[in-house]
Design an enzyme around this catalytic site. Structure first.
Site, PDB file in Angstrom:
ATOM      1  N   THR A 112      -1.060 -18.587 -16.368  1.00 51.67           N
ATOM      2  CA  THR A 112      -1.035 -19.484 -17.462  1.00 51.67           C
ATOM      3  C   THR A 112       0.857 -19.263 -17.096  1.00 51.67           C
ATOM      4  O   THR A 112       1.302 -18.264 -16.984  1.00 51.67           O
ATOM      5  CB  THR A 112      -0.868 -18.886 -18.381  1.00 51.67           C
ATOM      6  OG1 THR A 112      -2.215 -19.142 -18.773  1.00 51.67           O
ATOM      7  CG2 THR A 112      -0.301 -19.489 -19.956  1.00 51.67           C
ATOM      8  N   ARG A 137     -14.631 -24.257 -24.493  1.00 51.68           N
ATOM      9  CA  ARG A 137     -13.545 -23.003 -25.114  1.00 51.68           C
ATOM     10  C   ARG A 137     -12.015 -23.438 -24.405  1.00 51.68           C
ATOM     11  O   ARG A 137     -11.488 -24.065 -23.426  1.00 51.68           O
ATOM     12  CB  ARG A 137     -13.890 -21.138 -23.224  1.00 51.68           C
ATOM     13  CG  ARG A 137     -13.163 -20.644 -23.954  1.00 51.68           C
ATOM     14  CD  ARG A 137     -11.411 -20.138 -23.486  1.00 51.68           C
ATOM     15  NE  ARG A 137     -11.416 -19.073 -23.322  1.00 51.68           N
ATOM     16  CZ  ARG A 137      -9.054 -18.184 -22.985  1.00 51.68           C
ATOM     17  NH1 ARG A 137      -8.949 -19.713 -21.868  1.00 51.68           N
ATOM     18  NH2 ARG A 137      -9.413 -17.512 -23.442  1.00 51.68           N
ATOM     19  N   GLY A 157      -8.080 -21.948 -25.137  1.00 51.96           N
ATOM     20  CA  GLY A 157      -7.674 -20.344 -25.445  1.00 51.96           C
ATOM     21  C   GLY A 157      -5.871 -20.546 -26.287  1.00 51.96           C
ATOM     22  O   GLY A 157      -6.074 -21.696 -27.096  1.00 51.96           O
ATOM     23  N   THR A 200       1.289 -15.102 -22.828  1.00 51.11           N
ATOM     24  CA  THR A 200       0.258 -15.543 -21.309  1.00 51.11           C
ATOM     25  C   THR A 200      -0.712 -13.886 -21.372  1.00 51.11           C
ATOM     26  O   THR A 200      -0.439 -12.876 -21.984  1.00 51.11           O
ATOM     27  CB  THR A 200       0.684 -15.689 -19.699  1.00 51.11           C
ATOM     28  OG1 THR A 200      -0.305 -15.285 -19.632  1.00 51.11           O
ATOM     29  CG2 THR A 200       1.398 -14.629 -19.414  1.00 51.11           C
ATOM     30  N   GLY A 201      -2.262 -14.221 -21.068  1.00 48.32           N
ATOM     31  CA  GLY A 201      -2.844 -13.069 -21.091  1.00 48.32           C
ATOM     32  C   GLY A 201      -4.473 -13.782 -22.579  1.00 48.32           C
ATOM     33  O   GLY A 201      -4.494 -14.658 -21.753  1.00 48.32           O
TER      34      GLY A 201
END
Length: 304
Positions: A170, A198, A200, A220-221
Site C-alpha cells: 500500500t 473484500r 481493507g 498500511t498493514g
C-alpha cells in the site's frame, strides 16, 4: 514558511536477505521520485492536498508497490483498487473501492471528494471516473507477470487463499503545507487472493486514511485490524484529547492493532510540521522531506 512531506510504500516482512537488490534499488528510486513530486508542490507554496495526490500518483504508477500498476490480483485474477484522500482543513474526504478503470485511483478519490459523496465503489465508481474525464487504463497496464505467478503460488497452497505473507505494498502520503494545513492520501491493490469484494482499511475514512485540524494519517498493514481499531481517527483523538505526541499516539494505536492480532505501519504529520512514522513489521518503505532540507529514505527497521 515551513512544510513537511512523508510517504510510505507499504510495511511488511521484507529483509535485506529476502528483498532482491534490484527491488531495493528500484523502490528507493520510486520513493525519491514521489518525494520530489510532492516537495515541488509544497516548495512553491502549494496545498498539502495537491502534494499528497502528486506523491501518491507517482507511487501508483511504479510497479514496485501494490497500488495502481503492479497491484496484486484477487482470487478471480483481476485487479481491484482502493484509494482515499482527505483535506484536514475542511475534513472533506473522497474514497473509492473495488475500481479497475482509472489509471490513478487517488485522483478518482479526489474527484469523489468534490462530489456530494464520500465513497463510491465498483462499476459505479469507474463510471463516475469516465464521466469525469479521468485517464483510463486497460487491465494490462495494471497487471504484472509476477503478480500472476504469486496468485498461482498462493492458490496451490493447501492452507489458504489469502495473502498471509505480510508483504504489503500500500502507498500513502501525508503533508503539512506552508499554511499549516495537513492532508492524507492512501492507495492500494489490497491483498493477493482477496474474494467476495473484500475491502481493507485504505478507503475507510478514520481507519487507513484520516486528516483533520490535529493531524493527517496514512496507514498500511493488516487492514481488517486497522478498521477495527479506527487507527487514523484514534491517533488524532489521542493527540487532541489525550495530549499525546505524534510519536506516542502512533505507537499506542499500533499497539492496539497488535493486541487485536494485526501488524503494519503509519505515517503522521501535524499542522506544526511535527511528523513521524511507526511500524511493527521488520520493514516499511518510507521517505520524508521538509523545507529545512531534511530528506530521508528508508526500508528496513535499522534505517531510522
Amino acid at each position: 514558511m515551513r512544510w513537511t512531506l512523508m510517504i510510505h510504500g507499504g510495511a511488511g516482512q521484507m529483509t535485506r536477505d529476502t528483498l532482491a537488490q534490484s527491488q531495493d534499488t528500484g523502490a528507493r528510486a520510486a520513493l525519491n521520485a514521489a518525494l520530489d513530486a510532492g516537495s515541488l508542490v509544497l516548495a512553491r507554496g502549494g496545498d498539502a492536498l495537491d502534494a499528497v495526490e502528486a506523491a501518491v500518483r507517482l507511487l501508483e504508477d511504479d510497479p514496485h508497490f501494490n497500488a495502481g500498476r503492479g497491484a496484486v490480483l484477487g482470487f478471480d485474477g483481476q485487479v481491484s483498487l482502493d484509494a482515499a484522500i482527505m483535506n484536514g482543513a475542511t475534513q472533506m474526504a473522497g474514497a473509492v473501492a473495488g475500481v479497475s478503470g482509472a489509471r490513478n485511483p487517488i485522483s478518482l478519490a479526489r474527484r469523489v471528494m468534490t462530489s456530494p459523496h464520500v465513497m463510491l465503489s465498483g462499476e459505479g465508481a469507474d463510471q463516475f471516473g469516465r464521466e469525469q474525464g479521468l485517464e483510463q487504463a486497460p487491465p494490462g497496464w495494471f497487471e504484472l507477470p509476477e503478480r500472476r505467478a504469486q496468485l498461482a503460488e498462493m492458490k496451490a497452497r493447501p492452507d489458504g487463499w489469502f495473502d498471509a505473507d505480510m508483504k504489503y505494498g500500500t502507498v500513502g502520503a501525508v503533508a503539512c503545507d506552508q499554511h499549516g494545513c495537513v492532508a492524507a492520501a492512501t492507495s492500494t491493490g489490497g491483498v493477493t487472493g482477496k474474494r467476495w469484494g473484500r475491502i481493507g482499511d485504505t478507503p475507510i475514512i478514520g481507519a487507513g486514511t484520516w486528516a483533520d485540524g490535529v493531524c493527517a494519517v496514512s496507514a498500511t498493514g493488516s487492514g481488517e485490524y486497522f478498521i477495527r481499531a479506527g487507527v487514523g481517527h484514534q491517533i488524532a483523538a489521542r493527540i487532541a484529547l489525550g495530549g499525546e505526541t505524534v510519536a506516542q499516539a502512533a505507537t499506542a494505536a499500533l499497539s492496539k492493532v497488535g493486541q487485536l492480532g494485526g501488524r503494519g505501519g503509519v505515517i503522521v504529520v501535524a499542522p506544526d510540521g511535527t511528523a513521524g512514522w511507526h511500524f511493527t513489521t521488520p520493514a516499511m518503505f518510507r521517505g520524508r522531506a521538509a523545507s529545512s532540507g531534511t530528506r530521508h529514505i528508508g526500508i528496513y527497521g535499522d534505517e531510522g
